[in-house]
Enzyme design. Structure first.
Site, PDB file in Angstrom:
ATOM      1  N   ASP A 217      28.077 -37.299  12.540  1.00  0.00           N
ATOM      2  CA  ASP A 217      27.172 -38.447  12.428  1.00  0.00           C
ATOM      3  C   ASP A 217      26.181 -38.533  13.592  1.00  0.00           C
ATOM      4  O   ASP A 217      25.596 -39.590  13.829  1.00  0.00           O
ATOM      5  CB  ASP A 217      27.994 -39.745  12.357  1.00  0.00           C
ATOM      6  CG  ASP A 217      28.318 -40.116  10.918  1.00  0.00           C
ATOM      7  OD1 ASP A 217      27.691 -39.545  10.001  1.00  0.00           O
ATOM      8  OD2 ASP A 217      29.199 -40.977  10.716  1.00  0.00           O
ATOM      9  N   LYS A 220      22.864 -40.307  13.480  1.00  0.00           N
ATOM     10  CA  LYS A 220      22.761 -41.772  13.500  1.00  0.00           C
ATOM     11  C   LYS A 220      22.110 -42.279  14.784  1.00  0.00           C
ATOM     12  O   LYS A 220      21.686 -43.433  14.854  1.00  0.00           O
ATOM     13  CB  LYS A 220      24.146 -42.402  13.328  1.00  0.00           C
ATOM     14  CG  LYS A 220      24.640 -42.382  11.894  1.00  0.00           C
ATOM     15  CD  LYS A 220      25.933 -43.156  11.761  1.00  0.00           C
ATOM     16  CE  LYS A 220      26.424 -43.159  10.318  1.00  0.00           C
ATOM     17  NZ  LYS A 220      27.757 -43.756  10.218  1.00  0.00           N
ATOM     18  N   HIS A 245      20.476 -39.661   8.163  1.00  0.00           N
ATOM     19  CA  HIS A 245      21.184 -39.223   9.385  1.00  0.00           C
ATOM     20  C   HIS A 245      21.730 -37.804   9.258  1.00  0.00           C
ATOM     21  O   HIS A 245      21.871 -37.091  10.250  1.00  0.00           O
ATOM     22  CB  HIS A 245      22.282 -40.227   9.787  1.00  0.00           C
ATOM     23  CG  HIS A 245      23.540 -40.122   8.979  1.00  0.00           C
ATOM     24  ND1 HIS A 245      23.714 -40.748   7.766  1.00  0.00           N
ATOM     25  CD2 HIS A 245      24.698 -39.444   9.222  1.00  0.00           C
ATOM     26  CE1 HIS A 245      24.925 -40.477   7.307  1.00  0.00           C
ATOM     27  NE2 HIS A 245      25.546 -39.690   8.178  1.00  0.00           N
ATOM     28  N   HIS A 269      27.656 -32.954   5.309  1.00  0.00           N
ATOM     29  CA  HIS A 269      28.911 -33.723   5.340  1.00  0.00           C
ATOM     30  C   HIS A 269      28.955 -34.885   4.353  1.00  0.00           C
ATOM     31  O   HIS A 269      30.005 -35.473   4.136  1.00  0.00           O
ATOM     32  CB  HIS A 269      29.241 -34.179   6.778  1.00  0.00           C
ATOM     33  CG  HIS A 269      28.501 -35.379   7.277  1.00  0.00           C
ATOM     34  ND1 HIS A 269      27.242 -35.313   7.813  1.00  0.00           N
ATOM     35  CD2 HIS A 269      28.842 -36.689   7.353  1.00  0.00           C
ATOM     36  CE1 HIS A 269      26.845 -36.522   8.191  1.00  0.00           C
ATOM     37  NE2 HIS A 269      27.796 -37.379   7.917  1.00  0.00           N
ATOM     38  N   HIS A 270      27.835 -35.193   3.683  1.00  0.00           N
ATOM     39  CA  HIS A 270      27.877 -36.218   2.631  1.00  0.00           C
ATOM     40  C   HIS A 270      27.638 -35.630   1.239  1.00  0.00           C
ATOM     41  O   HIS A 270      27.397 -36.355   0.290  1.00  0.00           O
ATOM     42  CB  HIS A 270      26.847 -37.322   2.916  1.00  0.00           C
ATOM     43  CG  HIS A 270      27.300 -38.276   3.972  1.00  0.00           C
ATOM     44  ND1 HIS A 270      28.374 -39.138   3.794  1.00  0.00           N
ATOM     45  CD2 HIS A 270      26.866 -38.494   5.243  1.00  0.00           C
ATOM     46  CE1 HIS A 270      28.554 -39.852   4.901  1.00  0.00           C
ATOM     47  NE2 HIS A 270      27.656 -39.462   5.803  1.00  0.00           N
ATOM     48  N   ASP A 298      37.560 -37.139   6.340  1.00  0.00           N
ATOM     49  CA  ASP A 298      36.741 -38.295   6.716  1.00  0.00           C
ATOM     50  C   ASP A 298      37.033 -39.487   5.805  1.00  0.00           C
ATOM     51  O   ASP A 298      37.146 -40.628   6.254  1.00  0.00           O
ATOM     52  CB  ASP A 298      35.255 -37.895   6.640  1.00  0.00           C
ATOM     53  CG  ASP A 298      34.342 -38.995   7.159  1.00  0.00           C
ATOM     54  OD1 ASP A 298      34.628 -39.502   8.257  1.00  0.00           O
ATOM     55  OD2 ASP A 298      33.372 -39.344   6.470  1.00  0.00           O
TER      56      ASP A 298
HETATM   57 FE   FE2 Z   1      27.812 -39.563   7.993  1.00  0.00          FE
END
Ligand code: FE2
Length: 351
Positions: A217, A220, A245, A269-270, A298
Site C-alpha cells: 500500500d 497510499k 494507489h 495486489h488488488h 491480506d
Molecule cells: Fe491496497
C-alpha cells in the site's frame, strides 16, 4: 598427505632385491650430494615412506616380497607427488610402459648406466618441483577466491540489512499516515512470505514476495489526507482516486532495481482471479504468484484484526469467506495451502 621435503637436500629411496645394486646406487648418489636410503626389502620400503619422505623412489620391478607395481601404487596413494623411476630388465620393457601409465615417471634398463640414472633423477626432481609449484599456486588461488567470496558475502549481507532497514522505514512511513492498519504491513509480509515458502518458493523470488507484501500500500502515500482519513463512505470519484494507489506504488518502486518483481506484486495486489479486480483487470496466472498469495493473506488479516471500518470476525469465519470466493476473487489452487499456513500462524485468540 605428507608435505614435500622442503630442504635443499633431496631424499632418494632405492629399493632393489639385489643388495649389490642398492649399495652401488647408494654410494653413487650419496657422492652426488643426495640423502639416500637403500633397501633390499620392498615391504620395509612401504613402511619407511612416512619417516624418510622421499622425493624420488628408484624401484626394481621384480622383487619377491612386494612387486614394484604394488609398491608404486602404495607410494602414489601415500603422496602422488613422489616421483618413481623403475629399473627393469630388457624383456620387461612393455611392463614398464604400463607402469608409466600408472604414475611412474621413467624406466631405466639394466645393466644400469649411472649417468643415465642421474639424468633421470634430475628430470624427476624438476617434474616434482613443477607439480608442487602448480599445486601451491592453485592452493593460493583457491584461498584468494575463498577470501574474496567471504568479503563479498559480508558486503552483500551488509547491503541486505541496509535494504531491509530502508524498506521497513518506508512501510513505517505509511503506517504513520494510516494508523488504522498499524502493524498490518509487516504482519502480512511475513505471513505471505511464509505461505509462499511453504509452497516451495525460495531465495530471491521469496525475498521479492516479502518486499512486495510489505510495501503493497506504499502508493497510499500519494493519496490525499481528505480521502485516506475520510470517516464517511467514499464517493465514486474518491474511490477512483483511492484505487490509484496500486499504480502509484508501482511507479514508486519500479525504478528501484532490487524491487522490480516486488513492484509487480504491489501493482497487482488488488487484482482478482476472475479479472474483476483493479487496476488492470488481470486474470488467473497473469496475476503474479506473490500477489495471488498476498490477496488471500491480506483478506484474512483485514477480517480478523479490528479496524475502524470493519466488523472483526474469527479466523474460522474469514477462512470460510475465502473458500467461498475461491475461483472468483482468489486462485483456488492456492486457497487451502495458504489457509493451512495461516491457521498455524495466527494468534490462538483470533481463531
Ligand atoms: Fe491496497
Amino acid at each position: 598427505m605428507s608435505h614435500p621435503n622442503s630442504g635443499s637436500t633431496r631424499n632418494i629411496l632405492v629399493v632393489d632385491d639385489e643388495p649389490e645394486i642398492v649399495a652401488c646406487v647408494c654410494e653413487f648418489l650419496t657422492g652426488r650430494g643426495f640423502n639416500v636410503l637403500g633397501l633390499s626389502n620392498s615391504l620395509e620400503a612401504a613402511s619407511r615412506l612416512g619417516s624418510f619422505r622421499p622425493d624420488v623412489c628408484i624401484l626394481d620391478f621384480r622383487m619377491p616380497e612386494r612387486s614394484g607395481a604394488e609398491l608404486l601404487e602404495t607410494i602414489k596413494q601415500y603422496d602422488f607427488r613422489i616421483e618413481v623411476i623403475f629399473l627393469t630388465a630388457q624383456n620387461e620393457a612393455s611392463v614398464a610402459v604400463d607402469l608409466m601409465r600408472k604414475g611412474a615417471l621413467d624406466f631405466l634398463l639394466k645393466p644400469l648406466e649411472l649417468n643415465q640414472l642421474l639424468l633421470s633423477i634430475s628430470r624427476a626432481l624438476e617434474h616434482r618441483r613443477l607439480i608442487i609449484e602448480n599445486e601451491n599456486y592453485r592452493f593460493h588461488l583457491e584461498q584468494l577466491v575463498l577470501e574474496q567470496t567471504k568479503a563479498l558475502n559480508q558486503a552483500l549481507t551488509g547491503l541486505e540489512h541496509v535494504y531491509s532497514a530502508t524498506l521497513d522505514a518506508l512501510s513505517m512511513a505509511l503506517d504513520f499516515r494510516d494508523q488504522s492498519t498499524s502493524g498490518h504491513s509487516r504482519r502480512v509480509a511475513e505471513l505471505t512470505a511464509g505461505a509462499a515458502s511453504a509452497m516451495g518458493i525460495k531465495d530471491a523470488a521469496l525475498v521479492q514476495i516479502e518486499h512486495g507484501a510489505l510495501l503493497h500500500d506504499i502508493g497510499k502515500l500519494k493519496i490525499p489526507d481528505s480521502i485516506l482519513w475520510k470517516p464517511a463512505k467514499l464517493t465514486e470519484d474518491e474511490w477512483k482516486i483511492m484505487k490509484r494507489h496500486a499504480e502509484y506504488g508501482f511507479e514508486f518502486l519500479s525504478n528501484i532495481g532490487f524491487l522490480k518483481d516486488a513492484a509487480e506484486i504491489v501493482y497487482s495486489h488488488h487484482e482478482k482471479y476472475d479479472g474483476t479486480g483493479y487496476p488492470r483487470g488481470l486474470q488467473r496466472d497473469n496475476i503474479p504468484f506473490g500477489a495471488r498469495v498476498f490477496a488471500i493473506v491480506d483478506t484474512v488479516d483485514a477480517m480478523i484484526y479490528k479496524r475502524p471500518y470493519n466488523v472483526q470476525v474469527s479466523f474460522r469465519e474469514a477462512a470460510a469467506e475465502v473458500r467461498r470466493c475461491a475461483g472468483t476473487q482468489f486462485d483456488p489452487s492456492l486457497v487451502e495451502t495458504t489457509l493451512a499456513y495461516l491457521d498455524d500462524h495466527v494468534p490462538p485468540q483470533l481463531k
